[in-house]
Design an enzyme around this catalytic site. Structure first.
Site, PDB file in Angstrom:
ATOM      1  N   SER A  14       0.829  -1.206   0.000  1.00 53.15           N
ATOM      2  CA  SER A  14       0.000   0.000   0.000  1.00 53.15           C
ATOM      3  C   SER A  14       0.869   1.264   0.000  1.00 53.15           C
ATOM      4  O   SER A  14       0.376   2.376   0.087  1.00 53.15           O
ATOM      5  CB  SER A  14      -0.946   0.001   1.213  1.00 53.15           C
ATOM      6  OG  SER A  14      -0.238  -0.390   2.367  1.00 53.15           O
ATOM      7  N   LEU A  17       5.860   3.767  -3.368  1.00 48.73           N
ATOM      8  CA  LEU A  17       6.668   3.222  -4.454  1.00 48.73           C
ATOM      9  C   LEU A  17       5.886   2.155  -5.209  1.00 48.73           C
ATOM     10  O   LEU A  17       5.901   2.093  -6.439  1.00 48.73           O
ATOM     11  CB  LEU A  17       7.966   2.619  -3.897  1.00 48.73           C
ATOM     12  CG  LEU A  17       8.909   2.044  -4.950  1.00 48.73           C
ATOM     13  CD1 LEU A  17       9.556   3.156  -5.766  1.00 48.73           C
ATOM     14  CD2 LEU A  17       9.990   1.172  -4.329  1.00 48.73           C
ATOM     15  N   GLY A 185      18.417   1.513 -14.520  1.00 44.25           N
ATOM     16  CA  GLY A 185      17.391   1.047 -15.460  1.00 44.25           C
ATOM     17  C   GLY A 185      16.988   2.138 -16.444  1.00 44.25           C
ATOM     18  O   GLY A 185      16.147   1.907 -17.308  1.00 44.25           O
ATOM     19  N   GLU A 220      16.256  18.777  -9.122  1.00 45.11           N
ATOM     20  CA  GLU A 220      14.801  18.629  -9.036  1.00 45.11           C
ATOM     21  C   GLU A 220      14.188  19.984  -8.721  1.00 45.11           C
ATOM     22  O   GLU A 220      14.773  20.758  -7.951  1.00 45.11           O
ATOM     23  CB  GLU A 220      14.424  17.615  -7.947  1.00 45.11           C
ATOM     24  CG  GLU A 220      14.635  16.195  -8.425  1.00 45.11           C
ATOM     25  CD  GLU A 220      14.247  15.107  -7.427  1.00 45.11           C
ATOM     26  OE1 GLU A 220      14.012  13.977  -7.846  1.00 45.11           O
ATOM     27  OE2 GLU A 220      14.198  15.405  -6.223  1.00 45.11           O
ATOM     28  N   HIS A 244      22.866   6.698  -6.991  1.00 45.83           N
ATOM     29  CA  HIS A 244      22.571   6.967  -8.405  1.00 45.83           C
ATOM     30  C   HIS A 244      23.752   7.616  -9.144  1.00 45.83           C
ATOM     31  O   HIS A 244      24.184   7.145 -10.186  1.00 45.83           O
ATOM     32  CB  HIS A 244      21.358   7.894  -8.548  1.00 45.83           C
ATOM     33  CG  HIS A 244      20.123   7.410  -7.842  1.00 45.83           C
ATOM     34  ND1 HIS A 244      19.838   6.077  -7.665  1.00 45.83           N
ATOM     35  CD2 HIS A 244      19.082   8.079  -7.280  1.00 45.83           C
ATOM     36  CE1 HIS A 244      18.691   5.955  -7.024  1.00 45.83           C
ATOM     37  NE2 HIS A 244      18.214   7.158  -6.771  1.00 45.83           N
ATOM     38  N   ARG A 349      14.124  20.689 -13.432  1.00 48.63           N
ATOM     39  CA  ARG A 349      14.277  19.260 -13.179  1.00 48.63           C
ATOM     40  C   ARG A 349      15.048  18.647 -14.340  1.00 48.63           C
ATOM     41  O   ARG A 349      14.716  18.889 -15.502  1.00 48.63           O
ATOM     42  CB  ARG A 349      12.898  18.598 -13.081  1.00 48.63           C
ATOM     43  CG  ARG A 349      12.985  17.112 -12.961  1.00 48.63           C
ATOM     44  CD  ARG A 349      11.663  16.414 -12.752  1.00 48.63           C
ATOM     45  NE  ARG A 349      11.915  14.981 -12.798  1.00 48.63           N
ATOM     46  CZ  ARG A 349      11.698  14.216 -13.855  1.00 48.63           C
ATOM     47  NH1 ARG A 349      11.170  14.713 -14.939  1.00 48.63           N
ATOM     48  NH2 ARG A 349      11.985  12.929 -13.823  1.00 48.63           N
TER      49      ARG A 349
HETATM   50  C1  BG6 Z   1      15.121   8.487  -5.359  1.00 45.43           C
HETATM   51  C2  BG6 Z   1      15.355   9.520  -4.301  1.00 45.43           C
HETATM   52  O1  BG6 Z   1      16.020   7.418  -5.235  1.00 45.43           O
HETATM   53  O2  BG6 Z   1      15.301   9.084  -6.632  1.00 45.43           O
HETATM   54  C3  BG6 Z   1      14.439  10.699  -4.473  1.00 45.43           C
HETATM   55  O3  BG6 Z   1      15.123   8.926  -3.017  1.00 45.43           O
HETATM   56  C4  BG6 Z   1      14.560  11.253  -5.887  1.00 45.43           C
HETATM   57  O4  BG6 Z   1      14.712  11.715  -3.526  1.00 45.43           O
HETATM   58  C5  BG6 Z   1      14.411  10.142  -6.897  1.00 45.43           C
HETATM   59  O5  BG6 Z   1      13.523  12.215  -6.044  1.00 45.43           O
HETATM   60  C6  BG6 Z   1      14.689  10.639  -8.297  1.00 45.43           C
HETATM   61  O6  BG6 Z   1      14.354   9.661  -9.224  1.00 45.43           O
HETATM   62  P1  BG6 Z   1      13.892  10.060 -10.686  1.00 45.43           P
HETATM   63  O7  BG6 Z   1      13.821   8.765 -11.408  1.00 45.43           O
HETATM   64  O8  BG6 Z   1      12.584  10.756 -10.548  1.00 45.43           O
HETATM   65  O9  BG6 Z   1      14.940  10.981 -11.215  1.00 45.43           O
END
Ligand code: BG6
Length: 496
Positions: A14, A17, A185, A220, A244, A349
């Site tokens: 629920s 994610l 991915g 962002e 990342h 963004r």
């Molecule tokens: C997540 C972070 O891993 O990646 C977030 O916890 C971030 O804070 C997000 O907003 C960004 O992912 P994407 O795919 O929207 O660039």
């Protein structure tokens, strides 16, 4: 596949994610016919819900983004009919035993001898180990494989990550664990190895001999709204940089792997991570966004600062922005700064890799450059998102009589070049788990190395209570980032 069924269990069904990413991705794979015909989805979470209520919950998250609507709607109905729900606590073995019963009932109906099971642990990190134990010890497949997907945070530093690793290892083999980093991915990240290793024009230039610096920029245009409580425990370095952005650097900078095999690629990533120095405090700039009144888009509402979030502790020093310099001490990259910048609540963004090349030695056109153009160096830009594209900035003669130069682009814009919509990162990664392909997942030694690079500086920042520089919501971030870049004779590229 013809001999086996597949049960996907989303633990934390629920949660956000699950709703935003996991269910839509599974549906997209189902729609494309990429999941085994005998596929079923089980939701597991603490709230009480019937199968019907669960189907309603999922139904609202599915979108028909691909072609014919009616076909998609039929497919949604077929997908939902394969969804089941089992309530239970994340740390209670009996909950997983109930889930096991429910899985077995449905698996028996498929008539297949082998029932494979795939778990996605989409839950808070404090219950990871119990959930993995519950799933592995009480609900693993008696006839086929059991694979468990976990997603960061993998601890807060080297020690807590190692402890988590030991906890998982009590219940699962490394082979069964799939550590997701969803940036791996993304289409343009997957393409990095193709760009480098199957184009003669790039790989020979991919070294200190021709590259001056590499920038990886993540920005962002929204804050931590609603996630302040989680975010405050981690901060931007742990949230996106240690995983990342570092993964991007590893793929960018690794030596050519012997093959495309998952182990071969991960071996090279580990080696390049081992060549990196631990981040030094003087190579870090931190920032935190502050609110701005009347600056919001819709009707000039107030933009809240990080500390205005009720879930964030008063006076928190947690950084929502960071810029750092990484150094790779090997023959290929010695002396080339890798500059990483990541921030929330900035002006735009986007995510990009920028490769700035060296000057052309003895450039005979230098004097032909217009006064405001910082040319003479080429730049390769890999725009990860949005408007995915790759372009190379080159110097070109302005057409016409006379000889004047300017900078222009050779560009590949994905939207123009390819008609197919790009899959979401989770689609690719979930499909890889189904197929047992670990190329895009983080191995334990890789994770350990990633923490080694960042742990000392994270501890030092906390010990010294380093105060982040405040920057206004919607701005380009703190000026400290420019000083850091200037130290390396670099100017940050501007997100396009
Ligand atoms: C997540 C972070 O891993 O990646 C977030 O916890 C971030 O804070 C997000 O907003 C960004 O992912 P994407 O795919 O929207 O660039």
């Amino acid at each position: 596949w013809s001999q086996s069924s597949l049960s996907v269990v989303v633990v934390g069904a629920s949660g956000d994610l699950a709703k935003k990413k996991i269910f839509p991705a599974l549906f997209a794979l189902f729609y494309e016919g990429l999941l085994p015909p005998d596929f079923q989805l089980f939701g597991y979470a603490r709230s009480k819900m019937t199968d019907e209520e669960f189907r309603d919950l999922i139904g609202n998250t599915l979108t028909c983004r691909i072609d014919a609507r009616s076909r998609c709607e039929d497919s949604q109905a077929a997908f939902l009919s394969r969804c089941f729900y089992c309530p239970g606590q994340y740390d209670a073995p009996e909950g997983y035993a109930n889930l096991d019963k429910k899985c077995k009932e449905q698996e028996a109906l498929t008539g297949k001898m082998v029932a494979n099971r795939m778990f996605f642990l989409s839950i808070p990190p404090n219950v990871f180990v119990q959930a993995a134990g519950g799933a592995a010890d009480n609900c693993s497949s008696p006839t086929g494989w059991t694979r468990v997907i976990v997603e960061k945070p993998f601890g807060r530093d080297s020690a807590s990550s190692a402890e988590l690793g030991r906890g998982l290892a009590r219940h699962l083999t490394e082979d069964q664990i799939y550590r997701i980093d969803h940036y791996l991915g993304k289409e343009l990240i997957e393409n990095l190895t193709v760009l480098r290793f199957s184009n003669l024009v790039f790989e020979p230039l991919w070294s200190r001999q021709y590259i001056r610096n590499v920038q990886v920029i993540f920005s962002e245009d929204f804050g931590t709204e609603g996630r302040g409580g989680y975010f405050d425990r981690y901060g931007i370095i742990r949230d996106v940089m240690q995983n990342h952005l570092l993964q991007i650097v590893a793929l960018f900078a690794m030596e050519p792997p012997v093959s495309l095999d998952g182990e071969a690629i991960r071996n090279e990533k580990v080696k390049v991570l081992q060549s990196m120095s631990q981040v030094a405090l003087e190579d870090v700039t931190l920032g935190q966004y502050r609110g701005r009144s009347g600056a919001g888009r819709s009707g000039g509402a107030d933009l809240p600062g990080y500390l205005d979030d009720a879930t964030v502790p008063k006076g928190s020093l947690c950084p929502t922005f960071a810029a750092i310099a990484l150094h790779i001490n090997n023959a290929r990259w010695d002396g080339v700064p890798f500059l990483l910048k990541a921030g929330k609540a900035l002006h735009t963004r986007g995510a990009e890799i920028r490769v700035q090349f060296r000057h052309v030695p003895g450039n005979i056109f230098k004097h032909k450059v217009g006064p405001n153009i910082d040319m003479t160096t080429n730049e390769l830009v890999i725009r990860i998102q949005p408007r995915e594209s790759i372009y190379l900035k080159i110097n070109n003669k302005v057409p016409g009589l006379g000889m004047r130069l300017d900078t222009t682009k050779l560009d590949l814009v994905y939207n123009d070049a390819y008609s197919k919509e790009l899959p979401d990162a989770y689609e690719r990664l979930l499909l890889d788990v189904v197929n047992g392909d670990k190329r895009l997942f983080i191995r334990d030694d890789e994770l350990e190395q990633a923490w080694n690079i960042f742990t000392p500086v994270l501890h030092e920042i906390e010990r010294r209570k380093v105060a982040p520089e405040l920057y206004p919501y919607g701005s380009r971030g703190p000026v400290g980032a420019h000083y850091l870049a200037a130290k390396y004779n670099v100017r940050w590229g501007d997100l396009t």
